[in-house]
Design an enzyme around this catalytic site. Structure first.
Site, PDB file in Angstrom:
ATOM      1  N   SER A   1       0.789  -1.234   0.000  1.00 13.54           N
ATOM      2  CA  SER A   1       0.000   0.000   0.000  1.00 13.54           C
ATOM      3  C   SER A   1       0.820   1.281   0.000  1.00 13.54           C
ATOM      4  O   SER A   1       0.343   2.310  -0.467  1.00 13.54           O
ATOM      5  CB  SER A   1      -0.980   0.002   1.163  1.00 13.54           C
ATOM      6  OG  SER A   1      -0.316  -0.309   2.362  1.00 13.54           O
TER       7      SER A   1
ATOM      8  N   HIS B   1      -5.306  -4.361  -2.314  1.00 12.90           N
ATOM      9  CA  HIS B   1      -5.150  -3.357  -3.372  1.00 12.90           C
ATOM     10  C   HIS B   1      -5.157  -3.954  -4.777  1.00 12.90           C
ATOM     11  O   HIS B   1      -5.202  -3.218  -5.759  1.00 12.90           O
ATOM     12  CB  HIS B   1      -3.851  -2.564  -3.172  1.00 12.90           C
ATOM     13  CG  HIS B   1      -3.941  -1.570  -2.067  1.00 12.90           C
ATOM     14  ND1 HIS B   1      -4.603  -0.371  -2.203  1.00 12.90           N
ATOM     15  CD2 HIS B   1      -3.480  -1.608  -0.801  1.00 12.90           C
ATOM     16  CE1 HIS B   1      -4.534   0.299  -1.068  1.00 12.90           C
ATOM     17  NE2 HIS B   1      -3.862  -0.424  -0.199  1.00 12.90           N
TER      18      HIS B   1
ATOM     19  N   LYS C   1     -11.982  -1.325  -1.239  1.00 11.00           N
ATOM     20  CA  LYS C   1     -11.116  -0.583  -2.159  1.00 11.00           C
ATOM     21  C   LYS C   1     -11.759  -0.549  -3.549  1.00 11.00           C
ATOM     22  O   LYS C   1     -12.746   0.129  -3.728  1.00 11.00           O
ATOM     23  CB  LYS C   1      -9.709  -1.133  -2.082  1.00 11.00           C
ATOM     24  CG  LYS C   1      -9.136  -0.691  -0.719  1.00 11.00           C
ATOM     25  CD  LYS C   1      -7.777  -1.076  -0.355  1.00 11.00           C
ATOM     26  CE  LYS C   1      -7.482  -0.403   0.981  1.00 11.00           C
ATOM     27  NZ  LYS C   1      -6.761  -1.247   1.921  1.00 11.00           N
TER      28      LYS C   1
HETATM   29  C1  LIG Z   1      -6.835  -1.542   3.335  1.00 16.10           C
HETATM   30  C2  LIG Z   1      -6.126  -2.780   3.646  1.00 16.10           C
HETATM   31  C3  LIG Z   1      -6.631  -3.683   4.592  1.00 16.10           C
HETATM   32  C4  LIG Z   1      -7.848  -3.371   5.422  1.00 16.10           C
HETATM   33  O1  LIG Z   1      -9.022  -3.541   4.741  1.00 16.10           O
HETATM   34  P1  LIG Z   1     -10.364  -2.874   5.328  1.00 16.10           P
HETATM   35  O2  LIG Z   1     -11.464  -3.553   4.641  1.00 16.10           O
HETATM   36  O3  LIG Z   1     -10.256  -1.419   5.052  1.00 16.10           O
HETATM   37  O4  LIG Z   1     -10.350  -3.141   6.808  1.00 16.10           O
HETATM   38  C5  LIG Z   1      -5.966  -4.871   4.785  1.00 16.10           C
HETATM   39  N1  LIG Z   1      -4.827  -5.146   4.101  1.00 16.10           N
HETATM   40  C6  LIG Z   1      -4.294  -4.298   3.208  1.00 16.10           C
HETATM   41  C7  LIG Z   1      -3.065  -4.679   2.468  1.00 16.10           C
HETATM   42  C8  LIG Z   1      -4.924  -3.084   2.958  1.00 16.10           C
HETATM   43  O5  LIG Z   1      -4.387  -2.234   2.077  1.00 16.10           O
END
Ligand SMILES: *Cc1c(COP(=O)(O)O)cnc(C)c1O
Length: 389
Positions: A180, A208, A237
């Site tokens: 990320s 992602h 996302k």
């Molecule tokens: C955003 C993210 C999460 C968390 O997901 P949510 O549904 O927002 O709790 C977990 N792992 C990674 C790699 C992320 O980028």
């Protein structure tokens, strides 16, 4: 000491370290241009990669389920919270990820915590990439297994750690699919080869990558044509809704339904969220054109910035980290971008290493050519002004 006096002292330390966090208020639905704290800005930091978070088809699906099923699920999945929408979405997710089965969690964060705190047991080892997401780190902390960190996407280092831990019962390699903060893609085929050679299991968090990588947006496994033991993901996302999931064999899902505490003790998601996600997955599979447009934007921005003289990190993903260096300079850069009507945050230590502060740009398929031009022109202007390029 009074309770609030103690907290105020602690917060002062937070402020002094430059880590004090505040909220910004977004007005209206998530589009590429939004009013943020009263000012019109082009949003270059959202994870809404395919622009689905304000899509009419998702809103209609949610509204219809809202009318039929109500606003909340009223209980955990194992008590009174399970509806046909939860089951339909899980089937859809399994189909989408080409796995036997899938299990919903209320967020990606809770999916990671549930999987990592239940699957690896005492006497096992979790091998975790240094740059893994906070929810993976927290899952490792909750696990009774030992955690060993390997250097970011460094397969040589991973192999050394695998050699060092051969006496343990089981080894689990856990990694983000797309990282990320760095926009890097994990070299999954090499990682899977090592896992096979050393008899380790592979858990990939595709938060992602889902919706973005692969012809049909199925994520890193489709991108590379391999199938890890456990795929974790989020619907928050590219899918533009909310909720997390784990996907894999039917046996894995049976195990998690019985042992993952963040599944067992959590109130089920609202059925309306599931209905919106179901619609999102159907759209994602048919969104090849959007992914092509997204790719074109990524190319345009990355080559544009590199030609200007910027050092841009990462692989070919919508996460574009533009390296600035010092934390203060990155903050100043972000402020100047805002004056140009561009919202992209500065990422500083301890989120990233000292001296590697950056502007983290994300681009979506819904940005317009005109917006992309304005982003590039602004980077050119500010970079020269601050003597970065
Ligand atoms: C955003 C993210 C999460 C968390 O997901 P949510 O549904 O927002 O709790 C977990 N792992 C990674 C790699 C992320 O980028």
């Amino acid at each position: 000491m009074q309770f609030d006096d103690w907290l105020s002292g602690r917060l002062l330390q937070t402020r002094k370290a430059g880590l004090y966090r505040t909220l910004r208020t977004m007005q209206g639905a998530p589009h590429t241009e939004m009013v943020i704290d009263g000012e019109e800005q082009i949003v270059c930091s959202s994870n809404n990669y395919l622009g689905l978070a304000a899509d009419e088809r998702l809103i209609d699906a949610a509204q219809s389920a809202l009318t039929t099923f109500g606003s909340g699920s009223s209980g955990s999945r194992l008590t009174t919270g399970n509806t046909e929408w939860h089951e339909k979405l899980e089937k859809k997710l399994a189909h989408f990820k080409h796995t036997e089965a899938a299990l919903l969690f209320s967020s990606g964060y809770l999916a990671n915590i549930g999987v990592l705190s239940s699957l690896p047991e005492k006497g096992d080892v979790i091998l975790s990439d240094r740059f893994n997401h906070a929810s993976i780190i927290d899952g490792c902390r909750l696990s009774k297994a030992k955690t060993v960190i390997y250097e970011h996407i460094n397969m040589h280092d991973l192999e050394s750690r695998l050699q060092e831990t051969q006496q343990h019962a089981r080894r689990f390699i856990v990694t983000d699919g797309v990282f990320s903060m760095d926009g890097t893609i994990t070299p999954l085929p090499e990682l899977m080869r090592l896992a096979k050679r050393y008899h380790a299991y592979v858990i990939v968090d595709d938060a992602h990558a889902t919706g973005v990588l692969g012809k049909y947006g199925r994520g890193t496994s489709e991108h590379f044509g391999v199938q890890p033991d456990v795929v974790i993901g989020t619907l928050s996302k590219a899918a533009g809704t909310e909720g997390g999931f784990a996907a894999g064999s039917q046996m894995l899902i049976d195990f998690l339904r019985n042992h993952a505490r963040t599944f067992i003790f959590q109130t089920a998601m609202a059925p309306a969220s599931c209905a919106a996600s179901f619609a999102a997955l159907e759209i994602i599979e048919q969104s090849e054109k959007k992914r092509i447009r997204l790719s074109a934007y990524i190319t345009k921005i990355k080559t544009g910035l590199t030609k200007m003289g910027y050092f841009v990190k990462g692989d070919f993903t919508p996460i574009i980290p533009v390296m600035i260096g010092q934390a203060e300079k990155a903050v100043l850069f972000s402020r100047k971008l805002q004056e140009q009507g561009i919202y992209a945050p500065a990422i500083r230590p301890p989120t990233v290493p000292e001296g590697e502060s950056r502007i983290r740009l994300t681009v979506t398929a819904d940005h317009t050519e005109k917006e992309i031009q304005h982003i590039l022109a602004s980077f050119n202007l500010i970079g020269k002004e601050l003597r970065i390029i």
